[in-house]
Design an enzyme around this catalytic site. Structure first.
Site, PDB file in Angstrom:
ATOM      1  N   THR A 171       0.635  -1.222  -0.110  1.00 57.12           N
ATOM      2  CA  THR A 171       0.030  -0.140   0.055  1.00 57.12           C
ATOM      3  C   THR A 171       0.769   1.335  -0.051  1.00 57.12           C
ATOM      4  O   THR A 171       1.976   1.170   0.327  1.00 57.12           O
ATOM      5  CB  THR A 171      -0.774   0.115   1.289  1.00 57.12           C
ATOM      6  OG1 THR A 171       0.064   0.122   2.429  1.00 57.12           O
ATOM      7  CG2 THR A 171      -1.803  -1.063   1.351  1.00 57.12           C
ATOM      8  N   GLU A 317      -5.655  -3.306  -1.392  1.00 57.85           N
ATOM      9  CA  GLU A 317      -6.390  -4.362  -0.748  1.00 57.85           C
ATOM     10  C   GLU A 317      -7.525  -4.912  -1.170  1.00 57.85           C
ATOM     11  O   GLU A 317      -8.138  -5.941  -0.974  1.00 57.85           O
ATOM     12  CB  GLU A 317      -6.636  -3.973   0.903  1.00 57.85           C
ATOM     13  CG  GLU A 317      -5.763  -3.373   1.690  1.00 57.85           C
ATOM     14  CD  GLU A 317      -5.357  -1.752   1.606  1.00 57.85           C
ATOM     15  OE1 GLU A 317      -5.485  -1.162   0.323  1.00 57.85           O
ATOM     16  OE2 GLU A 317      -4.890  -1.209   2.459  1.00 57.85           O
ATOM     17  N   LYS A 425     -12.849  18.236  11.944  1.00 55.63           N
ATOM     18  CA  LYS A 425     -13.818  18.291  12.893  1.00 55.63           C
ATOM     19  C   LYS A 425     -13.646  19.713  13.403  1.00 55.63           C
ATOM     20  O   LYS A 425     -12.874  20.297  13.934  1.00 55.63           O
ATOM     21  CB  LYS A 425     -13.830  17.365  14.235  1.00 55.63           C
ATOM     22  CG  LYS A 425     -14.891  17.007  14.888  1.00 55.63           C
ATOM     23  CD  LYS A 425     -14.576  16.043  15.586  1.00 55.63           C
ATOM     24  CE  LYS A 425     -16.263  15.430  16.101  1.00 55.63           C
ATOM     25  NZ  LYS A 425     -16.283  14.309  17.053  1.00 55.63           N
ATOM     26  N   TRP A 430     -18.411  17.495  11.981  1.00 53.85           N
ATOM     27  CA  TRP A 430     -17.639  16.832  10.866  1.00 53.85           C
ATOM     28  C   TRP A 430     -17.995  17.683   9.247  1.00 53.85           C
ATOM     29  O   TRP A 430     -18.811  18.090   8.963  1.00 53.85           O
ATOM     30  CB  TRP A 430     -17.901  15.404  10.491  1.00 53.85           C
ATOM     31  CG  TRP A 430     -17.691  14.538  11.790  1.00 53.85           C
ATOM     32  CD1 TRP A 430     -18.509  13.972  12.512  1.00 53.85           C
ATOM     33  CD2 TRP A 430     -16.337  14.215  12.084  1.00 53.85           C
ATOM     34  NE1 TRP A 430     -17.679  12.979  13.189  1.00 53.85           N
ATOM     35  CE2 TRP A 430     -16.579  13.285  13.008  1.00 53.85           C
ATOM     36  CE3 TRP A 430     -14.972  14.609  11.631  1.00 53.85           C
ATOM     37  CZ2 TRP A 430     -15.409  12.646  13.820  1.00 53.85           C
ATOM     38  CZ3 TRP A 430     -13.936  13.931  12.200  1.00 53.85           C
ATOM     39  CH2 TRP A 430     -14.099  13.030  13.360  1.00 53.85           C
TER      40      TRP A 430
HETATM   41  P1  AMP Z   1      -4.502   2.658  -3.158  1.00 53.70           P
HETATM   42  O1  AMP Z   1      -4.629   1.527  -2.302  1.00 53.70           O
HETATM   43  O2  AMP Z   1      -3.170   3.474  -3.284  1.00 53.70           O
HETATM   44  O3  AMP Z   1      -4.688   2.344  -4.406  1.00 53.70           O
HETATM   45  O4  AMP Z   1      -5.518   3.773  -2.641  1.00 53.70           O
HETATM   46  C1  AMP Z   1      -6.774   3.412  -2.319  1.00 53.70           C
HETATM   47  C2  AMP Z   1      -7.429   4.648  -1.917  1.00 53.70           C
HETATM   48  O5  AMP Z   1      -7.804   5.625  -3.132  1.00 53.70           O
HETATM   49  C3  AMP Z   1      -8.966   4.390  -1.607  1.00 53.70           C
HETATM   50  O6  AMP Z   1      -9.169   3.947  -0.279  1.00 53.70           O
HETATM   51  C4  AMP Z   1      -9.751   5.827  -1.997  1.00 53.70           C
HETATM   52  O7  AMP Z   1      -9.483   6.788  -0.635  1.00 53.70           O
HETATM   53  C5  AMP Z   1      -8.793   6.281  -3.295  1.00 53.70           C
HETATM   54  N1  AMP Z   1      -9.675   5.928  -4.118  1.00 53.70           N
HETATM   55  C6  AMP Z   1      -9.625   4.890  -5.229  1.00 53.70           C
HETATM   56  N2  AMP Z   1     -10.441   5.209  -6.189  1.00 53.70           N
HETATM   57  C7  AMP Z   1     -11.020   6.481  -5.951  1.00 53.70           C
HETATM   58  C8  AMP Z   1     -12.205   7.274  -6.401  1.00 53.70           C
HETATM   59  N3  AMP Z   1     -12.691   6.805  -7.654  1.00 53.70           N
HETATM   60  N4  AMP Z   1     -12.877   8.183  -6.079  1.00 53.70           N
HETATM   61  C9  AMP Z   1     -12.200   8.602  -4.917  1.00 53.70           C
HETATM   62  N5  AMP Z   1     -11.152   8.218  -4.286  1.00 53.70           N
HETATM   63  C10 AMP Z   1     -10.652   6.790  -4.806  1.00 53.70           C
END
Ligand code: AMP
Length: 526
Positions: A171, A317, A425, A430
Site C-alpha cells: 500500500t 487491498e 472536525k 464533521w
Molecule cells: P491505493 O491503495 O493506493 O490504490 O489507494 C486506495 C484509495 O484511493 C481508496 O481507499 C480511496 O481513498 C482512493 N480512491 C480510489 N479510487 C477512488 C475514486 N474513484 N474516488 C475517490 N477516491 C478513490
C-alpha cells in the site's frame, strides 16, 4: 464438476493459443515503438519461468520488478507466477529508502530492472536492499534479462494451485509503514473475469487498451491480465506519461480505452483544450478513471470533447476493482444533472463484492445523506496484511474496513466524501473535504483544489482550501466562497483560500494531504 484450479495457466494458455496474433506495442526509453504478439510474449514468459526455476527460484519465493509499462514487464507478470513464484512490483516513485524497506520486508530474492532505472537501483541498494541476483532489461551482457531467457533450461514448470501467491503489492501508506497485500491465483483470475464484464469495465477483443496506470500500482488495475485474456491490443506507454506523449499513442495506435488517475486526465483535457483539432482520436474513447475522485466537471469536459470518463473505485487491498459508476437503464433515462451527478459518484459494487457503509448505528440507510465507513468482503479482498499488521482493519464478521467515508443513494451508488483521516472536525461537527474539493473543481478558473483542516483556537480545526488555478485564469477567495455557498452549510465553507502552484502528490498521484497540512501547520487565521 471437475476440480479445475483457477490459476494463471488459463489466461496464459488462452493468450498463446487463441489470441496469438494480438498485438502488444511498447514505447521504449528512446521513444521508439516495439511490437510483439501475445503468442511471442507468452513464449518468452514461459522461458523466463524456466530460467527462474533453473536459477533456484522455488515455489512461494518472491521476485521483484522495477520497471515501466512495456512488454517485458508483461512477460514478468506471467513468467514469475508460472514459475510458482510471486511477482512483487516495486513502486519506482517511492523514496529509495522506502523501496529498500519494502523489498527487504517482502524478502525479494531476485530483481528484474529496466536499464534506465539502474541509477534508482543503485540508490535502493545503498539504502540497504539486498537481492541475490539482478537481471537488467534493455542491456546486453552477463547480467542481462535477455541472457537469462536465452539460457532457460528445458525443465517442467511446477504445477500451480489456485491458493498459491501470484502477486504482491505494498500500500502507498500515507500513514504508517507500507503494508504488503498478497494476491492469489484464484483471486486474480476471479477479479479479471468480473472486471471485464460489460457492466464492469467492459473489455473485449476488438478494443485497443492503453494502461497509463503503472504496472507497479495494484497490477495496473488488472488490465494486463484482462487484455491477455480477451486478446485486446495492448499499448504500453513506457516512461512517457506526459499529455503529448499519451495523446500521440492514443492517436497513432487508435486507442479505444485508456486507464489512469484523474491527474493524467486533467492534463489530457487541458492539452486538448489548448490545441483544438490537433489530435485525431477515435470517437468515444473511454477513459477509466480511479485512484482519486473524478470531479464532475472533468466528466462533463470529456463529454464535450467527444470522449467519455468511467469512474471506478478500489484500493490495493481490493485488487483493486470494488465499484464502477456505470449508469443502469433507468439512470440513463434520468435528466442530465442527475446523470452527471451519478457518474461522479464511485458507483455500485461489481459482482462478488459485498459492500456496506456503516457508522456507529450500524449500516446506513440508502438516503444519500447519512455517511459511514465503506466496508467490503469478497474473493479478491485482502484477508490480512503480510506480517499480520493492523488486524483491527477487519471486522469480527469478516469485512475489510477501507477507511473511506461515503453515503449511499437509493440506487446503491456510493459517493465518497472523504478519507477518515482527512475529515475535519470543526466545533464538534464533521466537514468532508473531498466534497468541497469536487465542488471547487467545478469552478471554471480552478484546475485543482485540496482542502485540509488547520488547527484553530476557537473551533479546534477549520478548513483551508489550497487552489491551483488554470493557466491564465484568475479568481478571488470571495468568488470561490460565493461559488460554494449555495450548496454547503455555512460552517463548511473554507475560512481561507490559498493560491499555490502545485498540490503535493503521493507516488500514485493522489493529493498528499499530510505534506499540505505540514506546509500550513502554522497558518495564521485572521
Ligand atoms: P491505493 O491503495 O493506493 O490504490 O489507494 C486506495 C484509495 O484511493 C481508496 O481507499 C480511496 O481513498 C482512493 N480512491 C480510489 N479510487 C477512488 C475514486 N474513484 N474516488 C475517490 N477516491 C478513490
Amino acid at each position: 464438476m471437475m476440480d479445475a484450479q483457477l490459476t494463471l495457466d488459463w489466461i496464459a494458455d488462452r493468450a498463446e493459443r487463441y489470441n496469438t496474433d494480438g498485438e502488444i506495442v511498447s514505447r521504449r526509453p528512446d521513444r521508439s515503438l516495439s511490437r510483439t504478439t501475445y503468442g511471442q510474449m507468452i513464449g518468452r514468459a514461459r522461458k523466463l519461468a524456466r530460467a527462474l526455476v533453473g536459477a533456484g527460484i522455488q515455489r512461494g519465493d518472491r521476485v521483484a520488478t522495477l520497471m515501466w509499462n512495456h512488454a517485458e514487464h508483461l512477460e514478468a507478470y506471467f513468467g514469475i507466477p508460472l514459475a510458482g513464484a510471486t511477482i512483487h512490483t516495486l513502486n519506482l516513485r517511492l523514496h529509495p529508502d522506502e523501496i529498500a524497506y519494502i523489498a527487504n520486508d517482502a524478502g525479494d530474492r531476485f530483481l528484474i530492472v529496466d536499464d534506465v532505472l539502474l541509477p534508482l537501483y543503485e540508490k535502493i541498494v545503498a539504502a540497504g536492499a539486498r537481492f541475490e541476483r539482478v537481471f537488467v532489461v534493455g542491456a546486453g551482457g552477463d547480467g542481462s534479462y535477455d541472457k537469462l531467457l536465452a539460457g532457460a533450461p528445458d525443465l517442467a514448470l511446477p504445477k500451480l494451485a489456485e491458493t498459491d501467491a501470484l502477486g504482491l503489492c505494498y500500500t502507498s501508506g500515507t500513514t504508517g509503514k507500507p503494508k504488503g497485500v498478497v494476491y492469489s491465483h484464484r483471486s486474480s483470475l476471479l477479479h479479471v473475469l468480473v472486471a471485464a464484464l460489460p457492466d464492469s469495465l467492459d473489455f473485449k477483443r476488438s478494443m485497443t487498451l492503453l494502461p497509463v496506470v503503472p504496472m507497479f500500482h495494484v497490477n495496473a488495475w488488472g488490465i494486463p491480465y484482462i487484455a491477455a485474456m480477451v486478446g485486446a491490443k495492448l499499448v504500453m506507454p513506457g516512461p512517457y506519461l506526459d499529455p503529448p506523449s499519451v495523446l500521440e499513442l492514443m492517436q497513432n495506435e487508435r486507442v479505444t480505452c485508456a486507464a489512469g488517475v484523474p491527474t493524467i486526465w486533467i492534463g489530457i483535457r487541458d492539452a486538448l483544450d489548448a490545441e483544438p483539432g490537433r489530435w485525431k482520436l477515435q470517437p468515444g474513447i473511454r477513459m477509466v478513471v480511479g485512484g482519486s475522485a473524478a470531479p464532475e466537471q472533468l466528466i462533463r469536459d470529456f463529454d464535450r470533447l467527444g470522449l467519455s470518463l468511467l469512474q471506478a473505485w478500489g484500493m490495493t487491498e481490493t485488487s483493486p476493482i470494488g465499484t464502477v459508476a456505470r449508469l443502469s437503464p433507468e439512470l440513463e433515462a434520468a435528466d442530465e444533472a442527475t446523470r452527471y451527478r451519478t457518474r461522479a459518484k464511485q458507483g455500485r459494487p461489481v459482482p462478488l463484492v459485498d459492500l456496506r457503509v456503516c457508522n456507529e448505528d450500524g449500516e446506513v440507510p440508502r438516503d444519500d445523506k447519512t455517511s459511514g465507513e465503506v466496508q467490503v468482503r469478497g474473493p479478491w479482498i485482502s484477508a490480512s496484511y503480510v506480517g499480520g499488521h493492523t488486524p483491527e482493519r477487519w471486522t469480527a464478521d469478516g469485512y475489510f474496513c477501507t477507511g473511506d467515508v461515503a453515503r449511499v443513494d437509493s440506487h446503491g451508488f456510493i459517493q465518497l466524501t472523504d478519507r477518515m483521516a482527512d475529515l475535519i472536525k470543526s466545533g464538534g461537527e464533521w466537514i468532508a473535504t473531498q466534497e468541497l474539493e469536487n465542488a471547487l473543481m467545478g469552478h471554471p478558473a480552478v484546475r485543482e483544489a485540496a482542502v485540509i483542516g488547520v488547527a484553530h483556537p476557537k473551533w479546534s480545526e477549520r478548513p483551508l482550501a489550497a487552489i491551483v488555478l488554470k493557466q491564465g485564469a484568475s479568481c478571488t477567495a470571495d468568488e470561490l466562497r460565493a461559488f460554494l455557498a449555495p450548496n454547503f452549510a455555512k460552517f463548511w465553507l473554507p475560512d481561507a483560500f490559498v493560491f499555490i502552484d502545485a498540490i503535493p502528490r503521493t507516488s500514485a498521484g493522489k493529493f498528499k494531504k499530510t505534506e499540505l497540512r505540514q506546509q500550513f501547520r502554522d497558518y495564521r487565521w485572521t
